[in-house]
Design an enzyme around this catalytic site. Structure first.
Site, PDB file in Angstrom:
ATOM      1  N   SER A  20       1.120  -1.305  -9.662  1.00 58.34           N
ATOM      2  CA  SER A  20       1.107  -1.323  -8.185  1.00 58.34           C
ATOM      3  C   SER A  20       2.448  -1.788  -7.651  1.00 58.34           C
ATOM      4  O   SER A  20       3.063  -1.370  -6.631  1.00 58.34           O
ATOM      5  CB  SER A  20      -0.072  -2.060  -7.703  1.00 58.34           C
ATOM      6  N   ARG A  24       5.876  -0.326  -5.490  1.00 60.64           N
ATOM      7  CA  ARG A  24       6.136  -0.864  -4.120  1.00 60.64           C
ATOM      8  C   ARG A  24       7.634  -1.192  -4.073  1.00 60.64           C
ATOM      9  O   ARG A  24       8.320  -1.082  -3.119  1.00 60.64           O
ATOM     10  CB  ARG A  24       5.072  -1.798  -3.683  1.00 60.64           C
ATOM     11  N   GLY A  91      -0.764   8.790  -8.787  1.00 66.47           N
ATOM     12  CA  GLY A  91      -1.373   8.866  -7.533  1.00 66.47           C
ATOM     13  C   GLY A  91      -0.655   7.882  -6.409  1.00 66.47           C
ATOM     14  O   GLY A  91      -0.710   8.219  -5.318  1.00 66.47           O
ATOM     15  N   ARG A 120      -6.109  15.853  -7.090  1.00 67.87           N
ATOM     16  CA  ARG A 120      -6.367  14.292  -6.489  1.00 67.87           C
ATOM     17  C   ARG A 120      -6.009  14.721  -4.977  1.00 67.87           C
ATOM     18  O   ARG A 120      -5.094  15.126  -4.689  1.00 67.87           O
ATOM     19  CB  ARG A 120      -5.799  13.222  -7.086  1.00 67.87           C
ATOM     20  N   SER A 164      -8.955   1.597   0.731  1.00 73.51           N
ATOM     21  CA  SER A 164      -7.919   2.271  -0.001  1.00 73.51           C
ATOM     22  C   SER A 164      -6.770   1.584   0.314  1.00 73.51           C
ATOM     23  O   SER A 164      -6.006   1.829   1.376  1.00 73.51           O
ATOM     24  CB  SER A 164      -7.785   3.793   0.204  1.00 73.51           C
ATOM     25  N   ASP A 328     -10.027  -0.259 -10.495  1.00 71.67           N
ATOM     26  CA  ASP A 328      -9.338   0.237 -11.792  1.00 71.67           C
ATOM     27  C   ASP A 328     -10.185  -0.255 -13.037  1.00 71.67           C
ATOM     28  O   ASP A 328     -10.055   0.036 -14.264  1.00 71.67           O
ATOM     29  CB  ASP A 328      -8.026   0.063 -11.908  1.00 71.67           C
TER      30      ASP A 328
END
Ligand code: S3P
Length: 442
Positions: A20, A24, A91, A120, A164, A328
Site C-alpha cells: 500500500s 502511494r 486494484g 473489479r 475503503s 486483507d
C-alpha cells in the site's frame, strides 16, 4: 507446489516492503516536481505496475540498488497517453491514479488490467469524482477498461458509503487540485497511509473524528519516503507461528500502523501470542495526522510444544468495524478458525467478494477442500473449529493471498497441501517461498 507439515518454525525474516505504501510513494512521487527518494520500495508485480504507469505519465524513475528516485511531473502535468495504462492486477493503482488524473484539464487516459481486474468495480471512485466534476466512462458504467477525461474539479464533501482506503485516497488526491477544501467522511477508520504521506509532503490535511479535510496546493514537497515492512505479509508468519507448537518467528521491520494491525488484535483475542511494540492508540480518533509510519520487530509465538495436540486458540466474532483494519488478513482469520475451539465468524465483509478473487467463495472452498468446516454467508463466513486440517489441494485462482494461505495451511496440516498457482504470490511477496524455507529449515 507442495507444502508438507513441519514440526518447527523458527528464525527471523525481514518483512517485505509494504504494498500500500509503495503504491502511494510512487504516485505521490510522480505528482512532485522535485526528485523523491524512496527507500524500501516493494519490488513485486503490483508495485512494478505502478512504476510503469508513472513512467508512462512522464515521470522518470531511476531504480538504484538501495533506493529508487522518482523525478515527477508536478501535480498538474501528467502526460496524456494514447495507449492504455496497464494496471496489471493492482486494484490500488486502478483506484488511486484516477484521483490524480481527473483534474488534468484537456487530457485523457484509458486504464485497463488483467482478467481479474476487469471484474473489479470502479463505480465507487467514479461516483465521487463525478460529483467533483470529473468525467469517467467505464465499461457497463462499472468496470475496466475505463477512460478518465481530465477537467477542472470542484471541492466536495463526500461521505463514503463503505469504509475503503482506496476510495478515500482517490478523493483526497483529487482534492489536491480542486477549487477549495475537500472533505471525506468514512463510516469507520481505514488505513491512513495517504493522509500520513500527504502530511509529510507539506499538504494541509486535517482529521476530525472520521472526517479528513485536504486543501488544494500548487506543489508537493517530499524528499524521502521510507517504506516499512508490510503487516499484511507479516501476518502469514504470525498465523503460521500460532498454529505450530514451539514456533518462534521474528518478522523484522514490520509496519505497525494501528489502521493495519487489526489482524494482530484478532489473533491475540483468539489466544495467539504476538510480541512487539504495536502502535497502541487509534490515530484516527485524534485530531491532526501523524506524519510517520511506526515500525517494529514482531514475534509470533506458537503454542507450547508437547502440551497436547491443540493450538489453544478460541473462535471469535469479527465485527463490521474491525473489517477495514484487517481486510486483507480475513482469509487467515478463517484458517485460524479451523484450528480454534468453537466458531469463528466474520461479519460485515461483503467487500471480500470484489478483491483479487471472490474471497468469501475462494476461502470457504479452500478450507473445505483441506478438510475444514467453513460456510459462506452474505457478508463473510463461519468456520467451525475441528482441531486442525487434513490437507489436500488449494487453487489460488490467481490470488496471491490465497496462494500463501494454502502454503501456511500445509505447514500446519496433517498430510500437506498442494497449491496450484503458487506463482501468484509474486504480486505482493516474491520472496515468500524462500522465507518459508528459511523458517522451516531449522
Ligand atoms: C488498500 C485498501 C484495501 C485493501 C487493498 C489495499 C489500499 O482496499 O484491500 O489490498 O492500499 O488502500 P479497500 O480500501 O478497497 O477496502
Amino acid at each position: 507446489m507442495r507444502f508438507d507439515p513441519v514440526t518447527t518454525l523458527q528464525g527471523s525474516v525481514l518483512a517485505p516492503p509494504d504494498k500500500s505504501i509503495s503504491h502511494r510513494a510512487a504516485l505521490i512521487g510522480a505528482m512532485t516536481a522535485d526528485p523523491v527518494r524512496v527507500t524500501g520500495y516493494l519490488d513485486a508485480a503490483d508495485t512494478n505496475s505502478t512504476l510503469a504507469a508513472v513512467r508512462q505519465l512522464g515521470a522518470i524513475v531511476e531504480v538504484r540498488p538501495d533506493e529508487i528516485v522518482i523525478r515527477g511531473t508536478g501535480l498538474r502535468e501528467a502526460r496524456s497517453s494514447a495507449s492504455p495504462i496497464d494496471v496489471g492486477n493492482a486494484g490500488t493503482l486502478m483506484r488511486l491514479l484516477p484521483g490524480w488524473l481527473a483534474s488534468q484539464e484537456g487530457r485523457k487516459w484509458t486504464l485497463d488490467g488483467d482478467s481479474s481486474i476487469r471484474k473489479r468495480p470502479v463505480d465507487r471512485i467514479a461516483e465521487p469524482l463525478r460529483r467533483m466534476g470529473g468525467v469517467i466512462e467505464a465499461t457497463d458504467d462499472r468496470f475496466p477498461p475505463f477512460v478518465v477525461h481530465g477537467t477542472r474539479l470542484r471541492a466536495t464533501h463526500y461521505e463514503l458509503p463503505m469504509a475503503s482506503a482506496q476510495v478515500k485516497s482517490c478523493v483526497l488526491l483529487a482534492g489536491l487540485a480542486a477549487d477549495g477544501a475537500t472533505r471525506v467522511t468514512e463510516p469507520a477508520p481505514s488505513r491512513d497511509h495517504t493522509e500520513r504521506m500527504l502530511a509529510g509532503a507539506g499538504v494541509q490535511i486535517q482529521r476530525d473524528g472520521l472526517s479528513i479535510t485536504v486543501s488544494p496546493t500548487d506543489e508537493l514537497e517530499l524528499e524521502h519516503v521510507h517504506v516499512p515492512g508490510d503487516p499484511s505479509s507479516a501476518a502469514f508468519w504470525l498465523a503460521a507461528a500460532a498454529l505450530i507448537p514451539g514456533a518462534r518467528v521474528v518478522v523484522r521491520n514490520t509496519g505497525v500502523n494501528w489502521t493495519r494491525i487489526g489482524f494482530v488484535r484478532i489473533l491475540q483475542r483468539m489466544g495467539g501470542v504476538v510480541e512487539g511494540e504495536l502502535e497502541a492508540a487509534d490515530p484516527t480518533g485524534a485530531a491532526g495526522v501523524p506524519g510517520l509510519e511506526p515500525v517494529a520487530d514482531l514475534v509470533g509465538v506458537g503454542p507450547a510444544a508437547g502440551a497436547g495436540t491443540g493450538t489453544g486458540l478460541r473462535g471469535t466474532l469479527v465485527l463490521p468495524d474491525e473489517v477495514p483494519l484487517a481486510i486483507d488478513e480475513l482469509p487467515l482469520v478463517g484458517l485460524l478458525g479451523c484450528f480454534a475451539e468453537g466458531e469463528t465468524i466474520v461479519t460485515g465483509a461483503a467487500e471480500l467478494k470484489v478483491k483479487e478473487s471472490d474471497r468469501i467463495a475462494t476461502v470457504v472452498e479452500a478450507l473445505n477442500a483441506l478438510g475444514g468446516d467453513a460456510e459462506a454467508t452474505a457478508d463473510g463466513f463461519v468456520v467451525r473449529g475441528t482441531g486442525g486440517l487434513r490437507g489436500g489441494t488449494v487453487h489460488s485462482h490467481g490470488d496471491h493471498r490465497l496462494a500463501m494461505l494454502g502454503a501456511v495451511a500445509g505447514l500446519a496440516s496433517r498430510e500437506g497441501v498442494e497449491v496450484v498457482g503458487m506463482d501468484a504470490a509474486a504480486v505482493s511477496y516474491p520472496g515468500f517461498v524462500a522465507d518459508l524455507r528459511t523458517l522451516t529449515s531449522g
